[in-house]
Write a protein that holds these residues in place. Sequence first.
Motif, PDB file in Angstrom:
ATOM      1  N   ARG A 130     -58.931  85.645   9.881  1.00  0.00           N
ATOM      2  CA  ARG A 130     -60.231  84.996   9.786  1.00  0.00           C
ATOM      3  C   ARG A 130     -60.777  85.163   8.371  1.00  0.00           C
ATOM      4  N   LYS A 131     -61.200  84.051   7.805  1.00  0.00           N
ATOM      5  CA  LYS A 131     -61.700  84.043   6.434  1.00  0.00           C
ATOM      6  C   LYS A 131     -63.222  83.930   6.395  1.00  0.00           C
ATOM      7  N   TYR A 132     -63.737  82.927   7.090  1.00  0.00           N
ATOM      8  CA  TYR A 132     -65.168  82.687   7.110  1.00  0.00           C
ATOM      9  C   TYR A 132     -65.595  82.460   8.554  1.00  0.00           C
ATOM     10  N   MET A 133     -66.864  82.683   8.829  1.00  0.00           N
ATOM     11  CA  MET A 133     -67.378  82.483  10.169  1.00  0.00           C
ATOM     12  C   MET A 133     -68.685  81.701  10.099  1.00  0.00           C
ATOM     13  N   VAL A 134     -68.911  80.840  11.069  1.00  0.00           N
ATOM     14  CA  VAL A 134     -70.122  80.031  11.074  1.00  0.00           C
ATOM     15  C   VAL A 134     -70.501  79.750  12.525  1.00  0.00           C
ATOM     16  N   THR A 135     -71.788  79.702  12.799  1.00  0.00           N
ATOM     17  CA  THR A 135     -72.273  79.306  14.109  1.00  0.00           C
ATOM     18  C   THR A 135     -72.657  77.837  14.047  1.00  0.00           C
ATOM     19  N   PRO A 136     -71.940  76.961  14.728  1.00  0.00           N
ATOM     20  CA  PRO A 136     -72.215  75.521  14.631  1.00  0.00           C
ATOM     21  C   PRO A 136     -73.528  75.155  15.300  1.00  0.00           C
ATOM     22  N   ALA A 137     -74.237  74.216  14.717  1.00  0.00           N
ATOM     23  CA  ALA A 137     -75.485  73.744  15.299  1.00  0.00           C
ATOM     24  C   ALA A 137     -75.193  72.908  16.536  1.00  0.00           C
ATOM     25  N   LYS A 138     -76.108  72.945  17.489  1.00  0.00           N
ATOM     26  CA  LYS A 138     -75.950  72.150  18.702  1.00  0.00           C
ATOM     27  C   LYS A 138     -75.878  70.669  18.336  1.00  0.00           C
ATOM     28  N   GLY A 139     -74.921  69.976  18.929  1.00  0.00           N
ATOM     29  CA  GLY A 139     -74.750  68.566  18.624  1.00  0.00           C
ATOM     30  C   GLY A 139     -73.783  68.295  17.494  1.00  0.00           C
ATOM     31  N   THR A 140     -73.191  69.372  16.942  1.00  0.00           N
ATOM     32  CA  THR A 140     -72.214  69.207  15.863  1.00  0.00           C
ATOM     33  C   THR A 140     -70.832  68.949  16.454  1.00  0.00           C
ATOM     34  N   THR A 141     -70.145  67.945  15.906  1.00  0.00           N
ATOM     35  CA  THR A 141     -68.791  67.616  16.330  1.00  0.00           C
ATOM     36  C   THR A 141     -67.837  67.804  15.166  1.00  0.00           C
ATOM     37  N   TYR A 142     -66.749  68.524  15.411  1.00  0.00           N
ATOM     38  CA  TYR A 142     -65.700  68.714  14.415  1.00  0.00           C
ATOM     39  C   TYR A 142     -64.547  67.775  14.745  1.00  0.00           C
ATOM     40  N   GLY A 143     -64.122  66.988  13.774  1.00  0.00           N
ATOM     41  CA  GLY A 143     -63.002  66.080  13.950  1.00  0.00           C
ATOM     42  C   GLY A 143     -61.768  66.626  13.260  1.00  0.00           C
ATOM     43  N   ILE A 144     -60.729  66.917  14.016  1.00  0.00           N
ATOM     44  CA  ILE A 144     -59.527  67.555  13.498  1.00  0.00           C
ATOM     45  C   ILE A 144     -58.374  66.558  13.530  1.00  0.00           C
ATOM     46  N   LEU A 145     -57.715  66.380  12.404  1.00  0.00           N
ATOM     47  CA  LEU A 145     -56.611  65.435  12.314  1.00  0.00           C
ATOM     48  C   LEU A 145     -55.376  65.967  13.037  1.00  0.00           C
ATOM     49  N   ILE A 146     -54.868  65.189  13.958  1.00  0.00           N
ATOM     50  CA  ILE A 146     -53.603  65.474  14.644  1.00  0.00           C
ATOM     51  C   ILE A 146     -52.614  64.388  14.202  1.00  0.00           C
ATOM     52  N   ASP A 147     -51.659  64.772  13.376  1.00  0.00           N
ATOM     53  CA  ASP A 147     -50.781  63.798  12.724  1.00  0.00           C
ATOM     54  C   ASP A 147     -49.321  64.060  13.097  1.00  0.00           C
ATOM     55  N   LYS A 148     -48.991  63.810  14.344  1.00  0.00           N
ATOM     56  CA  LYS A 148     -47.615  63.924  14.832  1.00  0.00           C
ATOM     57  C   LYS A 148     -47.279  62.635  15.578  1.00  0.00           C
TER      58      LYS A 148
END
Length: 285
Positions: A130-148
């Motif tokens: 673990r490098k950094y830590m953050v508490t995401p705000a409510k309503g935040t969406t993370y989009g992660i690239l899945i490239d297979k």
Amino acid sequence: MRFFILNLFLFCLNICIYSQHQISGQVLNDDTKKPLIYCTVQVENKSKGTYTNESGLFKLETTGYGNQKIIFSHVGFVNDTIKISDFKEKTAIYLKPDINQLGEVVINSINKNKNNDRKQNWFWNRNRERKYMVTPAKGTTYGILIDKPNEIFGSFELYYLKQKNQPLNKIRIHFYKRAENGEPTKEKFFKKDLIFELPYKSKELRIDLSYLNFKIPKNGFYLGIEFMGSRTNKLNSETTIFYTDDLKGYRTYIKTWGNDWLNTSKYTSRRSKYYNLKYSYSILK
């Protein structure tokens, strides 16, 4: 006299803007008249919103937003908009079902619909510390690239701090299409959402989605992880997710409520290294 009239006008305008401090109401299915749970309630084009609870009820602070519109959206239903000034105490909002969409599916953190007959190949950040830590705000969406491309998507793993004995936080999973420029769009592959609760006694949540038999497109897709908060409609402060440095082949975007996507490479650390959500995912063999 003109100065007095101008001040009076500004005073009245200020009252109009700030008198509506909070709106509340209930969102219902227009056909069945039953409450719609986890409906998104947001100020149009602003990073402000909330969700309905198990009874379809909501409360939203609107101080400073004047007479802007509130958007109500739910998978499987047609969106509706209402001006803040049109709200009355305990306003009822009826959303009409969209015949072109499927209903929402709510799943617990323990998924019983696994594809147990096939093994899974896992992919993760090479540096798992673990490098950094953050508490995401409510309503935040993370989009992660899945490239297979052309592979069947298997499971997903999210890393976070253990939650204390408080109401469990929920996350909602989306499958977003990828644009030609490589960025995520707002268009989804599935017209239904998957909702999970983050367990107490763990530092990770593994979500097995292999039963969907989703074949990854040629240009990949973005897996959306939306942090919804808990039953109290607040985000448990103990839900702190892990970040790591930017690694080749891993791209993460963020957006709040209905706003546009932002590339996390715009948010740098003190060492000018990019942040990325810490995660793992698998494909079926």
